[in-house]
Every structure is written in C-alpha cells, then in structure tokens.
Design an enzyme around this catalytic site. Structure first.
Site, short mmCIF file in Angstrom:
data_model
loop_
_atom_site.label_atom_id
_atom_site.label_comp_id
_atom_site.label_asym_id
_atom_site.label_seq_id
_atom_site.Cartn_x
_atom_site.Cartn_y
_atom_site.Cartn_z
N HIS B 54 0.86 -1.19 0.00
CA HIS B 54 0.00 0.00 0.00
C HIS B 54 0.90 1.24 0.00
O HIS B 54 2.06 1.17 0.44
CB HIS B 54 -0.90 -0.01 1.24
CG HIS B 54 -2.01 -1.02 1.18
ND1 HIS B 54 -3.12 -0.97 2.00
CD2 HIS B 54 -2.18 -2.11 0.38
CE1 HIS B 54 -3.92 -1.99 1.71
NE2 HIS B 54 -3.38 -2.70 0.73
N GLU B 56 1.17 3.79 1.88
CA GLU B 56 1.77 4.18 3.16
C GLU B 56 2.93 3.26 3.54
O GLU B 56 3.96 3.72 4.03
CB GLU B 56 0.71 4.16 4.27
CG GLU B 56 -0.42 5.16 4.08
CD GLU B 56 -1.61 4.59 3.31
OE1 GLU B 56 -1.43 3.67 2.49
OE2 GLU B 56 -2.73 5.08 3.54
N CYS B 84 -5.70 2.21 5.83
CA CYS B 84 -6.36 0.96 6.20
C CYS B 84 -5.74 0.47 7.51
O CYS B 84 -4.72 1.00 7.97
CB CYS B 84 -6.21 -0.08 5.09
SG CYS B 84 -4.65 -0.99 5.15
N CYS B 87 -1.98 -0.28 7.37
CA CYS B 87 -1.17 0.94 7.29
C CYS B 87 -1.22 1.72 8.60
O CYS B 87 -0.22 2.31 9.00
CB CYS B 87 -1.63 1.79 6.11
SG CYS B 87 -1.35 0.95 4.53
#
Lengths: 157, 157
Positions: B54, B56, B84, B87
C-alpha cells in the site's frame, strides 16, 4: 504427515534463531500450503531499518513472491505470536485461509512490545487517538477515485 | 513556504499518476520532514504481487531506507486516503508525528476497497472474526520470549 504442532514448532524455532543472530525481535512465521512450507520469515525490523518487517509481513511478501500472486487464498499462516494490528491487516489483505499463533499479545506486552497499546488505539474514534490524524480533503482526491471506477483495465485486489 | 495543502496535493497527484500507469490502486503518499519531502510512494499491490505494498507501507519503507533508521519520529505522513488497518499499524510502529489524509475509508469502500470491512474485524473478539484464528501455545514460544528479556544486546523498537 505433518501436524499443526510440527508447523508451529518450526515458526517458533525461527523466532529464536533469528533473534539470536541479531536480526530483530523474537518473532517467526511460516506459510503452509497443504503439507508444503511455502515460505519462512522472521522479524527484521532493526537489522533492515524497516518498521514494517515483522515476521508475518516478511513471510507474506516472500510467499507471494514465490507463487507470483498477491493472493494467498488456500494457504495458512503459523506465527510464533498473535499478530499485531499491522500484521492482522496484512493477513486480511493477503486472503489467507487460517492463522495459528502461539504466544499472545499479552505475552508480547509483558516483554515490552506495543502490540496491545496499538490495538487499543483502534477502538478509539479518530479524534481520540494518541497520534493526530487530520482530515484534509481535496476535490482532486475524489476525482482520482472516480477515475478508478471508470478505468476499464483495473485489476481488483 | 509549503503548506499542508501543497503536500497533500502531491500525495493525491501520485495516487492518480501511478494508477494510470497500471501500478496498482488509486492511492499515493509522501513523508515530509520540515519542508522537505523525504520519500514518495504509491500503491503497487498488483504490479509487484505484494499485498502489503500500500502507498503508506511503500513510503514508510522508502523513508526509513533513506534516513537509515526504523523510526520516523519528527516526520509527517500525507496520504491521499485514510489509512487501512495494516497501514495504521505501520504508522504507529514507525513513530510518525502526524498524519494528514484526504479521502475517507467510506470513500474507499464506495469504490470497492475492503478497508472498512477489515476495520470492523478489529472490533470483534478473536473467536468472532470471519477468518479463523487458532491459539496453539508451545512452551518453546514462552522460552524464546524469556530469552529476549535476558538478551543483553537487544535493540528495542
């Protein structure tokens, strides 16, 4: 025929081996498909300067690399300790079928790890977290999401 | 002098650029220290077969690599969408000072991402989760934790 206990013993063995070698914290994990160990991993936070290099994230990345897919559906994870929130999220995203764990988050807290404290942050509203989260919406952000929906060749995950 | 809105605009810009290039979902993030952008990242799940990639996580790993530390204390994250759970955990572990986000988890759910569903799993007891978690304690697991406590050269993180 290998049992769940055999697989867990291997995950725990890795947690000790790599800790002793100075790679990171005392955590190990393996990913199993049927009777085969697809990948092995251990915590490498301090040796690789990567705060995301928990055993579970390391082994998920390695198993995905080996099978050439971002989905581990059909696979199981054995981890020497209950996953922290980051790893729990990674487990859901990787679509694993099942998770076995040995030590608990309370055991981890007792030896100085923040897992339990971070779990507690998840139960708070965003405004009550110890870390400030600031909502700064931009119209462009909404436009990019709209573009994703309209993208004909998008790959869902 | 760059403002928070300038930095967020860059994070959102990345979310669109890399999505259009087919690297992954419509998410971008940057890490800022003072007035300097330390690292930029975008979602690469589908292009690298890594469910943990992801924006991040990608940008945290990159910023840590650049500064040679597993701590990002003193730095701030700008992300095009509310993190999320995976993260969010990574953000706590990386010790960032502050997080700015543009789109929300509800916006992400509306375009088909599971963030919100995964957040709901965190509020359930382990036995109520949609994914089976099986506690399989081993005495060896406890011994490794004890060994960590007694390890004189351990590096806390």
């Amino acid at each position: 025929m290998k049992t769940a206990e055999n697989f867990m013993r291997r995950a725990v063995e890795l947690s000790g081996e790599y800790m002793r070698a100075g790679l990171g914290g005392p955590f190990g994990a393996i990913i199993v498909r049927g009777q085969e160990i697809l990948a092995e991993g251990s915590n490498r936070v301090t040796s690789t300067n990567d705060p995301t290099a928990h055993a579970e994230v390391v082994v998920i990345r390695e198993a995905c690399r080996r099978i050439g897919s971002f989905s581990l559906a059909g696979c199981e994870l054995y981890t020497s300790c209950e996953p922290c929130p980051m790893c729990l999220g990674a487990i859901y995203w990787s679509r694993l079928d099942r998770v076995y764990y040995a030590n608990t988050r309370e055991d981890a807290a007792a030896i100085g790890f923040d897992d339990d404290a971070i779990y507690r942050e998840f139960t708070k509203p965003i405004s009550g977290r110890s870390l400030p989260f600031i909502h700064l919406p931009l119209p462009e952000g909404q436009r990019v999401f709209k573009e994703w929906v309209d993208k004909s060749d998008r790959i869902p995950y």
